[in-house]
Write an enzyme that holds these catalytic residues in place. Structure first.
Site, PDB file in Angstrom:
ATOM      1  N   SER A  34       1.164  -0.830  -0.107  1.00 56.77           N
ATOM      2  CA  SER A  34      -0.085   0.064  -0.155  1.00 56.77           C
ATOM      3  C   SER A  34       0.743   1.015   0.078  1.00 56.77           C
ATOM      4  O   SER A  34       1.573   1.048   0.636  1.00 56.77           O
ATOM      5  CB  SER A  34      -1.049  -0.018   1.363  1.00 56.77           C
ATOM      6  OG  SER A  34      -1.888  -1.492   1.268  1.00 56.77           O
ATOM      7  N   HIS A  65      -8.279  -4.299  -8.248  1.00 52.50           N
ATOM      8  CA  HIS A  65      -7.088  -4.652  -9.699  1.00 52.50           C
ATOM      9  C   HIS A  65      -6.192  -5.640  -8.804  1.00 52.50           C
ATOM     10  O   HIS A  65      -5.813  -6.427  -8.272  1.00 52.50           O
ATOM     11  CB  HIS A  65      -5.498  -4.128  -8.510  1.00 52.50           C
ATOM     12  CG  HIS A  65      -6.484  -2.195  -9.201  1.00 52.50           C
ATOM     13  ND1 HIS A  65      -6.526  -1.597 -10.012  1.00 52.50           N
ATOM     14  CD2 HIS A  65      -6.777  -1.454  -7.732  1.00 52.50           C
ATOM     15  CE1 HIS A  65      -6.794  -0.711 -10.047  1.00 52.50           C
ATOM     16  NE2 HIS A  65      -7.224  -0.293  -9.028  1.00 52.50           N
ATOM     17  N   HIS A  87      -2.026 -12.016   1.568  1.00 55.88           N
ATOM     18  CA  HIS A  87      -1.702 -11.979   2.797  1.00 55.88           C
ATOM     19  C   HIS A  87      -2.344 -12.718   4.058  1.00 55.88           C
ATOM     20  O   HIS A  87      -3.296 -13.469   3.331  1.00 55.88           O
ATOM     21  CB  HIS A  87      -2.465 -10.286   3.452  1.00 55.88           C
ATOM     22  CG  HIS A  87      -2.071  -8.812   2.341  1.00 55.88           C
ATOM     23  ND1 HIS A  87      -2.883  -8.636   2.038  1.00 55.88           N
ATOM     24  CD2 HIS A  87      -0.889  -8.384   3.147  1.00 55.88           C
ATOM     25  CE1 HIS A  87      -2.093  -7.507   1.236  1.00 55.88           C
ATOM     26  NE2 HIS A  87      -1.506  -6.987   2.649  1.00 55.88           N
ATOM     27  N   TYR A  89      -3.825 -13.325   6.197  1.00 59.17           N
ATOM     28  CA  TYR A  89      -4.828 -12.783   6.626  1.00 59.17           C
ATOM     29  C   TYR A  89      -6.043 -13.159   5.939  1.00 59.17           C
ATOM     30  O   TYR A  89      -7.215 -13.273   6.754  1.00 59.17           O
ATOM     31  CB  TYR A  89      -5.366 -11.505   7.517  1.00 59.17           C
ATOM     32  CG  TYR A  89      -4.440 -10.263   6.623  1.00 59.17           C
ATOM     33  CD1 TYR A  89      -5.764  -9.627   5.365  1.00 59.17           C
ATOM     34  CD2 TYR A  89      -4.301  -9.108   6.458  1.00 59.17           C
ATOM     35  CE1 TYR A  89      -6.177  -9.161   4.913  1.00 59.17           C
ATOM     36  CE2 TYR A  89      -3.927  -7.590   6.012  1.00 59.17           C
ATOM     37  CZ  TYR A  89      -5.077  -7.950   4.983  1.00 59.17           C
ATOM     38  OH  TYR A  89      -4.574  -7.347   3.857  1.00 59.17           O
ATOM     39  N   GLU A  90      -6.025 -13.135   4.670  1.00 54.90           N
ATOM     40  CA  GLU A  90      -7.370 -13.982   4.131  1.00 54.90           C
ATOM     41  C   GLU A  90      -8.076 -15.029   4.432  1.00 54.90           C
ATOM     42  O   GLU A  90      -8.713 -14.967   3.950  1.00 54.90           O
ATOM     43  CB  GLU A  90      -6.656 -13.162   2.235  1.00 54.90           C
ATOM     44  CG  GLU A  90      -6.773 -11.130   2.320  1.00 54.90           C
ATOM     45  CD  GLU A  90      -6.216 -11.557   0.966  1.00 54.90           C
ATOM     46  OE1 GLU A  90      -6.143 -11.979  -0.095  1.00 54.90           O
ATOM     47  OE2 GLU A  90      -4.470 -11.101   0.795  1.00 54.90           O
ATOM     48  N   ALA A 117       2.806  -0.696   3.987  1.00 50.71           N
ATOM     49  CA  ALA A 117       2.079   0.291   4.882  1.00 50.71           C
ATOM     50  C   ALA A 117       2.448   0.167   6.634  1.00 50.71           C
ATOM     51  O   ALA A 117       1.772  -1.920   6.889  1.00 50.71           O
ATOM     52  CB  ALA A 117       1.009   0.845   4.395  1.00 50.71           C
ATOM     53  N   MET A 212       0.939  -5.818   9.100  1.00 51.73           N
ATOM     54  CA  MET A 212      -0.026  -7.411   8.493  1.00 51.73           C
ATOM     55  C   MET A 212       0.911  -7.871   7.229  1.00 51.73           C
ATOM     56  O   MET A 212       0.550  -8.974   7.178  1.00 51.73           O
ATOM     57  CB  MET A 212      -1.257  -6.799   8.128  1.00 51.73           C
ATOM     58  CG  MET A 212      -1.976  -6.514   9.840  1.00 51.73           C
ATOM     59  SD  MET A 212      -3.678  -6.181   9.160  1.00 51.73           S
ATOM     60  CE  MET A 212      -4.386  -4.764   9.847  1.00 51.73           C
ATOM     61  N   SER A 213       1.923  -7.886   7.237  1.00 53.36           N
ATOM     62  CA  SER A 213       2.469  -8.686   6.203  1.00 53.36           C
ATOM     63  C   SER A 213       4.182  -9.123   5.763  1.00 53.36           C
ATOM     64  O   SER A 213       4.572  -8.570   7.116  1.00 53.36           O
ATOM     65  CB  SER A 213       2.270  -7.760   4.728  1.00 53.36           C
ATOM     66  OG  SER A 213       3.150  -6.555   4.571  1.00 53.36           O
ATOM     67  N   ASN A 236       0.310   5.910  10.013  1.00 54.65           N
ATOM     68  CA  ASN A 236      -0.181   6.086  11.150  1.00 54.65           C
ATOM     69  C   ASN A 236       0.694   6.044  12.180  1.00 54.65           C
ATOM     70  O   ASN A 236       2.058   5.317  11.826  1.00 54.65           O
ATOM     71  CB  ASN A 236      -1.556   5.495  11.336  1.00 54.65           C
ATOM     72  CG  ASN A 236      -1.328   3.677  11.404  1.00 54.65           C
ATOM     73  OD1 ASN A 236      -1.481   3.281  10.088  1.00 54.65           O
ATOM     74  ND2 ASN A 236      -1.535   2.851  12.640  1.00 54.65           N
ATOM     75  N   HIS A 249      -9.197   2.795   4.749  1.00 48.51           N
ATOM     76  CA  HIS A 249      -9.012   4.059   3.847  1.00 48.51           C
ATOM     77  C   HIS A 249      -8.111   4.839   4.815  1.00 48.51           C
ATOM     78  O   HIS A 249      -7.512   5.925   3.751  1.00 48.51           O
ATOM     79  CB  HIS A 249     -10.572   4.817   4.449  1.00 48.51           C
ATOM     80  CG  HIS A 249     -10.842   5.943   3.535  1.00 48.51           C
ATOM     81  ND1 HIS A 249     -10.847   6.012   1.904  1.00 48.51           N
ATOM     82  CD2 HIS A 249     -10.775   7.815   4.099  1.00 48.51           C
ATOM     83  CE1 HIS A 249     -11.269   7.705   1.853  1.00 48.51           C
ATOM     84  NE2 HIS A 249     -11.095   7.896   3.031  1.00 48.51           N
TER      85      HIS A 249
HETATM   86  N1  HPA Z   1      -1.194  -2.078  12.149  1.00 46.12           N
HETATM   87  C1  HPA Z   1      -1.120  -2.962  11.421  1.00 46.12           C
HETATM   88  N2  HPA Z   1      -0.956  -2.574  10.348  1.00 46.12           N
HETATM   89  C2  HPA Z   1      -0.550  -1.367   9.747  1.00 46.12           C
HETATM   90  C3  HPA Z   1      -1.156  -0.273  10.282  1.00 46.12           C
HETATM   91  C4  HPA Z   1      -1.164  -0.821  11.599  1.00 46.12           C
HETATM   92  O1  HPA Z   1      -1.225   0.249  12.471  1.00 46.12           O
HETATM   93  N3  HPA Z   1      -1.112   0.582   9.551  1.00 46.12           N
HETATM   94  C5  HPA Z   1      -0.793  -0.039   8.557  1.00 46.12           C
HETATM   95  N4  HPA Z   1      -1.089  -1.094   8.817  1.00 46.12           N
END
Ligand code: HPA
Length: 280
Positions: A34, A65, A87, A89-90, A117, A212-213, A236, A249
């Site tokens: 991402s 996509h 992933h 988690y899927e 990300a 998560m990856s 974040n 989002h």
């Molecule tokens: N936690 C887990 N995975 C993420 C986060 C997070 O805060 N931000 C982007 N991917």
């Protein structure tokens, strides 16, 4: 491994060679997470191969996509760029990307550059920054190597993320005036975000970012003999560290804002890695 899996890997690698035509396949592959999708637009003379054409590749359909692989150049650097990852988690399967990594290895790839990300666990590493992953915590405690046989499955992870590649990446980042913070990436399964208590736990465990990856692919790549470089785009602060409601989002909108600079940095890093290969 079942024969069908090995056959699918060999067929996928052969198809990549065929599509590349006369050109030798690149020895560096980049997986885009991402926020990093803009790199795909930087690939020159791109040959596009849909994942659906590659029997060892998983079906991918996040955000509408389909997955695709590009073979081409970024500046002078020959690269394969993978748009789309599966992933854990899927499906709950930590080995979801096994066919992809094995195909890259069979096709002669030596260096895997991963991007993702991630959430930051340190207010001094704010959204928009890029962290160079120096090490990881596999908090999910699942392995993509379960079911493998042979002594090679006991992979040494002392240098899961190559120190030599990190040093090259730092030279490129410093030349852009953006020296990179290096840190520890904690893998959480997701798809839910963490609780504030989990974020405090991760801080105490010595993690700098959470996502998560990436970790399963790193393990697969090391098992297959590839060197790994990995970059996290911070979207974040971890849950409870800032007054923001986390959502996919939110991740994507910050990733989009900061992605341009991250892609510029990644192009410079790929160029630096290529120069290193050329000089070797
Ligand atoms: N936690 C887990 N995975 C993420 C986060 C997070 O805060 N931000 C982007 N991917």
């Amino acid at each position: 491994m079942p024969l069908e899996f090995e056959t699918a890997v060999q067929r996928s690698a052969a198809l990549l060679r065929e599509r590349a035509g006369a050109a030798a396949l690149p020895t560096t592959a980049v997986v885009l997470g991402s926020g990093w999708g803009g790199l795909a637009t930087q690939v020159q003379d791109a040959v596009e191969v849909p994942y659906g054409d590659l029997p060892a590749f998983p079906p991918i359909g996040v955000g509408g996509h389909a997955g695709r692989l590009l073979i081409g150049r970024i500046g002078a650097a020959p690269v394969m760029v993978l748009c789309g990852r599966k992933h854990a988690y899927e499906t709950g399967d930590a080995a979801a990307m096994k066919g992809v990594i094995r195909t890259l290895a069979a096709a002669g790839v030596r260096t895997l550059v991963q991007t993702n990300a991630a959430g930051s666990l340190d207010p001094a590493l704010p959204p928009g920054e890029v962290m160079l992953i120096a090490d990881h915590l596999n908090l999910v405690q699942r392995s993509p190597l379960v079911g493998e046989v042979g002594n090679e499955r006991f992979v040494d992870l002392a240098e899961a993320y190559s120190a030599a590649l990190r040093a090259r990446a730092q030279v490129a980042a410093k030349a852009l005036g953006r020296p990179l913070r290096e840190g520890v990436y904690a893998w959480m399964l997701g798809p839910q975000f963490e609780t504030p208590a989990e974020i405090r736990m991760l801080q105490r465990l010595g993690a700098d970012a959470v996502g998560m990856s990436t970790v399963p692919e790193t393990i697969l790549a090391r098992h297959a003999g590839l060197k790994v470089l990995a970059l996290s785009l911070i979207t974040n602060l971890g849950c409870g560290l800032a007054d923001v409601t986390l959502s996919h989002h939110q991740t994507l909108s910050v990733a989009e804002q900061a992605g341009g600079q991250a892609v510029t940095l990644l192009c410079a890093i790929l160029d630096a890695l290529n120069n290193e290969v050329a000089a070797a």
